[in-house]
Design a protein around this motif. Structure first.
Motif, PDB file in Angstrom:
ATOM      1  N   MET A   1     -65.130 -21.027  -3.893  1.00 41.76           N
ATOM      2  CA  MET A   1     -65.470 -19.824  -4.648  1.00 41.76           C
ATOM      3  C   MET A   1     -64.664 -19.810  -5.947  1.00 41.76           C
ATOM      4  SD  MET A   1     -65.037 -15.825  -3.546  1.00 41.76           S
ATOM      5  CE  MET A   1     -66.221 -15.968  -2.212  1.00 41.76           C
ATOM      6  N   PRO A   2     -65.339 -19.770  -7.115  1.00 41.65           N
ATOM      7  CA  PRO A   2     -64.597 -19.801  -8.377  1.00 41.65           C
ATOM      8  C   PRO A   2     -63.886 -18.485  -8.657  1.00 41.65           C
ATOM      9  CG  PRO A   2     -66.934 -19.456  -8.779  1.00 41.65           C
ATOM     10  CD  PRO A   2     -66.793 -19.715  -7.301  1.00 41.65           C
ATOM     11  N   ALA A   3     -62.947 -18.525  -9.619  1.00 35.88           N
ATOM     12  CA  ALA A   3     -62.300 -17.297 -10.061  1.00 35.88           C
ATOM     13  C   ALA A   3     -63.359 -16.354 -10.632  1.00 35.88           C
ATOM     14  CB  ALA A   3     -61.252 -17.620 -11.121  1.00 35.88           C
ATOM     15  N   VAL A   4     -63.065 -15.058 -10.657  1.00 39.39           N
ATOM     16  CA  VAL A   4     -64.078 -14.091 -11.079  1.00 39.39           C
ATOM     17  C   VAL A   4     -64.286 -14.089 -12.586  1.00 39.39           C
ATOM     18  CG1 VAL A   4     -63.791 -12.581  -9.090  1.00 39.39           C
ATOM     19  CG2 VAL A   4     -62.358 -12.232 -11.106  1.00 39.39           C
ATOM     20  N   VAL A   5     -63.365 -14.684 -13.346  1.00 38.32           N
ATOM     21  CA  VAL A   5     -63.522 -14.821 -14.796  1.00 38.32           C
ATOM     22  C   VAL A   5     -63.162 -16.254 -15.173  1.00 38.32           C
ATOM     23  CG1 VAL A   5     -63.033 -12.389 -15.306  1.00 38.32           C
ATOM     24  CG2 VAL A   5     -61.151 -14.040 -15.239  1.00 38.32           C
ATOM     25  N   SER A   6     -63.597 -16.670 -16.339  1.00 38.55           N
ATOM     26  CA  SER A   6     -63.241 -18.002 -16.826  1.00 38.55           C
ATOM     27  C   SER A   6     -61.945 -17.920 -17.628  1.00 38.55           C
ATOM     28  CB  SER A   6     -64.362 -18.577 -17.703  1.00 38.55           C
ATOM     29  OG  SER A   6     -64.561 -17.756 -18.841  1.00 38.55           O
ATOM     30  N   PHE A   7     -61.163 -18.994 -17.593  1.00 41.83           N
ATOM     31  CA  PHE A   7     -59.921 -19.029 -18.372  1.00 41.83           C
ATOM     32  C   PHE A   7     -59.356 -20.436 -18.362  1.00 41.83           C
ATOM     33  CE2 PHE A   7     -58.993 -17.733 -14.023  1.00 41.83           C
ATOM     34  CZ  PHE A   7     -58.019 -18.634 -13.639  1.00 41.83           C
ATOM     35  N   GLU A   8     -58.644 -20.759 -19.436  1.00 40.66           N
ATOM     36  CA  GLU A   8     -57.890 -22.009 -19.524  1.00 40.66           C
ATOM     37  C   GLU A   8     -56.414 -21.748 -19.776  1.00 40.66           C
ATOM     38  OE1 GLU A   8     -60.467 -23.879 -22.625  1.00 40.66           O
ATOM     39  OE2 GLU A   8     -60.316 -25.610 -21.252  1.00 40.66           O
ATOM     40  N   PRO A  11     -53.127 -16.038 -21.144  1.00 35.40           N
ATOM     41  CA  PRO A  11     -53.619 -14.909 -21.944  1.00 35.40           C
ATOM     42  C   PRO A  11     -55.129 -14.698 -21.791  1.00 35.40           C
ATOM     43  CG  PRO A  11     -52.071 -16.193 -23.233  1.00 35.40           C
ATOM     44  CD  PRO A  11     -52.328 -16.964 -21.983  1.00 35.40           C
ATOM     45  N   GLN A  12     -55.897 -15.795 -21.709  1.00 35.10           N
ATOM     46  CA  GLN A  12     -57.337 -15.652 -21.490  1.00 35.10           C
ATOM     47  C   GLN A  12     -57.614 -14.995 -20.143  1.00 35.10           C
ATOM     48  OE1 GLN A  12     -59.194 -19.483 -21.839  1.00 35.10           O
ATOM     49  NE2 GLN A  12     -58.678 -19.722 -24.010  1.00 35.10           N
ATOM     50  N   MET A  13     -56.852 -15.390 -19.129  1.00 36.55           N
ATOM     51  CA  MET A  13     -57.060 -14.831 -17.793  1.00 36.55           C
ATOM     52  C   MET A  13     -56.828 -13.326 -17.780  1.00 36.55           C
ATOM     53  SD  MET A  13     -55.052 -15.664 -14.201  1.00 36.55           S
ATOM     54  CE  MET A  13     -53.613 -14.683 -14.668  1.00 36.55           C
ATOM     55  N   ILE A  14     -55.688 -12.870 -18.312  1.00 41.78           N
ATOM     56  CA  ILE A  14     -55.378 -11.448 -18.243  1.00 41.78           C
ATOM     57  C   ILE A  14     -56.335 -10.636 -19.120  1.00 41.78           C
ATOM     58  CG2 ILE A  14     -53.618 -11.481 -20.062  1.00 41.78           C
ATOM     59  CD1 ILE A  14     -53.540  -9.433 -16.787  1.00 41.78           C
ATOM     60  N   ARG A  15     -56.711 -11.187 -20.274  1.00 43.89           N
ATOM     61  CA  ARG A  15     -57.661 -10.464 -21.142  1.00 43.89           C
ATOM     62  C   ARG A  15     -59.016 -10.316 -20.451  1.00 43.89           C
ATOM     63  NH1 ARG A  15     -59.719 -14.025 -25.757  1.00 43.89           N
ATOM     64  NH2 ARG A  15     -60.898 -14.789 -23.952  1.00 43.89           N
ATOM     65  N   ASN A  16     -59.527 -11.401 -19.873  1.00 36.34           N
ATOM     66  CA  ASN A  16     -60.856 -11.365 -19.262  1.00 36.34           C
ATOM     67  C   ASN A  16     -60.871 -10.500 -18.001  1.00 36.34           C
ATOM     68  OD1 ASN A  16     -61.669 -13.041 -21.304  1.00 36.34           O
ATOM     69  ND2 ASN A  16     -61.700 -14.909 -20.067  1.00 36.34           N
ATOM     70  N   LEU A  17     -59.778 -10.533 -17.247  1.00 39.16           N
ATOM     71  CA  LEU A  17     -59.703  -9.664 -16.072  1.00 39.16           C
ATOM     72  C   LEU A  17     -59.624  -8.192 -16.475  1.00 39.16           C
ATOM     73  CD1 LEU A  17     -57.223 -11.759 -13.906  1.00 39.16           C
ATOM     74  CD2 LEU A  17     -59.569 -11.190 -13.253  1.00 39.16           C
ATOM     75  N   ALA A  22     -62.055  -2.893 -16.744  1.00 34.35           N
ATOM     76  CA  ALA A  22     -61.744  -1.740 -17.602  1.00 34.35           C
ATOM     77  C   ALA A  22     -62.563  -0.521 -17.163  1.00 34.35           C
ATOM     78  CB  ALA A  22     -62.052  -2.076 -19.060  1.00 34.35           C
ATOM     79  N   GLY A  23     -61.856   0.598 -16.974  1.00 32.75           N
ATOM     80  CA  GLY A  23     -62.537   1.846 -16.647  1.00 32.75           C
ATOM     81  C   GLY A  23     -63.009   1.971 -15.218  1.00 32.75           C
ATOM     82  N   THR A  82     -43.614  -8.583 -17.086  1.00 32.36           N
ATOM     83  CA  THR A  82     -42.786  -9.429 -17.946  1.00 32.36           C
ATOM     84  C   THR A  82     -43.408 -10.791 -18.148  1.00 32.36           C
ATOM     85  OG1 THR A  82     -40.778  -8.309 -17.171  1.00 32.36           O
ATOM     86  CG2 THR A  82     -40.497 -10.464 -18.208  1.00 32.36           C
ATOM     87  N   ASP A  83     -43.857 -11.409 -17.071  1.00 32.64           N
ATOM     88  CA  ASP A  83     -44.451 -12.740 -17.162  1.00 32.64           C
ATOM     89  C   ASP A  83     -45.713 -12.727 -18.021  1.00 32.64           C
ATOM     90  OD1 ASP A  83     -44.968 -15.565 -16.299  1.00 32.64           O
ATOM     91  OD2 ASP A  83     -46.704 -14.618 -15.348  1.00 32.64           O
ATOM     92  N   LEU A  84     -46.610 -11.791 -17.763  1.00 37.37           N
ATOM     93  CA  LEU A  84     -47.878 -11.768 -18.497  1.00 37.37           C
ATOM     94  C   LEU A  84     -47.671 -11.411 -19.966  1.00 37.37           C
ATOM     95  CD1 LEU A  84     -50.069 -10.055 -15.751  1.00 37.37           C
ATOM     96  CD2 LEU A  84     -50.116 -12.464 -16.434  1.00 37.37           C
TER      97      LEU A  84
END
Length: 632
Positions: A1-8, A11-17, A22-23, A82-84
């Motif tokens: 099962m892939p991740a629910v958003v794409s990212f490399e 920063p891409q991961m947290i933004r897309n999640l 959102a909301g 802190t990490d993100l």
């Protein structure tokens, strides 16, 4: 099962999640509020707001792409923030174990050149105070605890709340930093984290982990292990450990699942039924303790209770074997299994919260008997294997068909080879994308290649050169072999004991034979250059006291109990049982009790719970010498 958003990149991961949820009000994390004693959710909107605020604060403090931000904290939401935030700027997280002494904090902060150090409790702040004078690059300390009284010139100390407020003010200003542009500028091959090895010998080394290293491993994990958006994970293994960072943090977040932070490691047994997680990530010791408690309870029970328990385990094993073979248990077996669950296994499930779909075990070898017991009890255990240098997972057992005693299949995108220890020739290799495979090899050193393998140690070119061969293989230092495509680990090469008779002996598998004994808390096999093997034993005192009481032994203090002839005979029986099954050179022929457990605090265990063998043998040299007294 892939991740629910794409990212490399992170920063891409947290933004897309954050955009996906959102909301929605969906919880990303939860923690127990100390004031209300209630479990409190943090939504994705709240998490994203805090990450951006702290990133703006770090930027205002001069943190730029490639700079290091150190983090000395137990598992809690602020760790993730802190990490993100650090990742968002293209900076590098340097996470330290909470158990690290002040001298170790000074070494890692200085070695990494960290500009900012974030600490959690007053204890960690006191360590920072001691370490700071030795860290010339350190400019700012952020504390989550109420700070000690600041000196007039102490402009580098900031509270967590003040840091977030300062960051929010920066984001509201006309000249606010463009965090989105900074996030977009982060590339997959940029450095993401320095993960310091636990250091069984010598100073710890900083493992250079890029975004590609860490996140390729996360994507590979998703390809093998299905984590769902409605899952929840109770996080208690240190996030400074590569295993928890990948399996219990990044993988869970990227699946859209919820991370719930345990109050502490000591509170895990209390938190499990409160949180009722669907996923668990742990080291084998937790499963060993659960198993040993159950075994002790059964042994102390009536013959009827012991008989019912044995029948239940047999029934559960039969069901598991049917399912592994792709068959459906018949009506009678299903009815027996339901009764076995009600009479025996339901208590175990309740202690784990009653909803665990599967648990992941890593960081050390999982004894075969314990894996088989949990499988019979209906709790799926996935044992994995890897190192900090490999981000960390190289292999893991498949959920549907585990072979306990092995670490399973090589991960997608990774290639593992076995090199003969004598001829230096590769005797076989398996790529994770080639399964199913029936490759079987002789034992040898485990080598690895893949996008998850580090490019080197921080500032240590010589150490880096030592662990890569001329063909680019990473040398793990572990010994293992393939058995029908499943990877089996023997031990670490450097742990190998060479007896006086020239026999090569790996102590790990021998020590594992005692892991299922309720009477033994810890054991270390000794025998380098000696005529035979012996062991240093840390007894499980709670179980032993119960045994002493049941036998009517007149002894109260720990010293009296361990000196009693009957107690020694109990342990001698365990070692005689081992000797009956072992090869002559692998028999443990004598032992001595060690009253104080090996721990991180007494510097006999690494933060990842590995034995510091040389330190232990040196500290207890008198006991070791006594076991060989009179031997010519």
């Amino acid at each position: 099962m892939p991740a629910v958003v794409s990212f490399e990149t992170a920063p891409q991961m947290i933004r897309n999640l954050a955009e996906r949820y959102a909301g929605t009000g969906k919880a990303a994390m939860a923690y127990k509020d100390k004031a209300t004693k209630a479990w409190t959710d943090i939504s994705w909107d709240e998490l994203n707001e805090q990450v951006r605020a702290f990133a703006a604060f770090l930027h205002a403090r001069g943190v730029r792409k490639g700079d290091r931000v150190a983090l000395l904290s137990e598992n809690r939401p602020e760790w993730a923030v802190t990490d993100l935030a650090t990742q968002l700027l293209g900076a590098v997280t340097v996470a330290l174990y909470g158990s690290t002494p002040a001298s170790g904090v000074a070494y890692i902060v200085r070695d990494s050149g960290a500009r900012v150090l974030v600490v959690s409790t007053g204890l960690q702040l006191r360590k920072a105070d001691k370490a700071a004078p030795e860290c010339p690059d350190l400019e700012t300390v952020v504390t989550m605890a109420a700070p000690r009284k600041a000196r007039p010139d102490d402009t580098g100390l900031v509270t967590w709340e003040a840091a977030l407020d300062a960051g929010r003010a920066r984001l509201a200003a006309d000249d606010a930093p463009d965090l989105d542009a900074m996030a977009e500028a982060v590339e997959p091959d940029d450095l993401s984290a320095l993960i310091y090895t636990s250091g069984t010998t010598g100073e710890p080394k900083g493992v250079r982990m890029t975004h590609r290293n860490l996140l390729s491993n996360v994507h590979a994990a998703h390809a093998r292990i299905a984590v769902r958006e409605d899952d929840s994970h109770l996080s208690f293994l240190p996030l400074s450990h590569a295993f928890e960072r990948t399996a219990g943090y990044t993988m869970v977040l990227s699946a859209g699942a919820k991370i719930v932070y345990a109050e502490s490691i000591d509170a895990v047994s209390k938190n499990l039924p409160e949180v009722r997680p669907t996923l668990m990530v742990s080291v084998p010791r937790l499963f060993e303790r659960v198993y040993n408690v159950i075994q002790t309870s059964v042994q102390e029970g009536s013959p009827l209770k012991r008989g019912i328990f044995a029948w239940a385990v047999d029934t559960g094993t039969a069901v598991a074997q049917k399912k592994k073979a792709g068959k459906t248990p018949g009506p009678l077996l299903r009815a027996q299994h339901a009764l076995a669950h009600k009479l025996v296994f339901s208590t175990l499930h309740e202690k784990l919260g009653g909803r665990v779909r599967f648990a992941v075990s890593g960081g050390a070898a999982l004894p075969k008997a314990i894996g088989e017991f949990f499988e019979a009890a209906g709790v799926r255990l996935v044992e994995g294997y890897g190192l900090s240098e490999t981000a960390p997972v190289l292999a893991a057992n498949p959920l549907e068909n585990p072979v306990f005693g092995t670490v399973g299949w090589v991960f997608p995108g990774v290639t593992v080879a076995i090199r003969d220890l004598h001829s230096d020739q590769i005797v076989g290799q398996v790529a994770g994308d080639d399964y199913p495979t029936s490759v079987t090899t002789a034992p040898g050193e485990i080598l690895a290649k893949g996008p998850n393998v580090m490019d080197g140690y921080w500032g240590r070119p010589e150490a880096t050169a030592e662990v890569f061969d001329t063909d680019g293989w990473f040398r793990t230092g572990d010994v293992g072999r393939f058995e029908n495509g499943y990877l089996r680990i023997t031990d670490r090469i450097k742990h190998m004991i060479v007896s006086k008779g020239g026999k090569n002996i790996y102590p790990g598998p021998i020590e594992e034979t005692f892991a299922t004994s309720p009477l033994i808390e810890q054991v270390m096999v000794v025998g380098e250059g000696r005529e035979f093997l012996t062991a240093l034993v840390v007894p499980e005192m709670e179980t032993l006291r119960s045994e002493v009481k049941a036998r009517g032994i007149a002894a109260s203090s720990q010293d009296e109990i361990l000196a009693h002839e009957t107690v020694r005979s109990l342990y001698a029986d365990l070692f005689r049982a081992q000797a009956r099954e072992a090869a002559s050179h692998e028999k443990v022929r004598d032992f001595r009790f060690v009253a104080e457990p090996f721990s991180v605090e007494n510097d006999l265990l690494t933060p990842t719970m590995k034995l510091k063998r040389k330190a232990i043998e040196a500290q207890y040299a008198d006991l070791v010498d006594d076991m060989y007294a009179g031997v010519v």
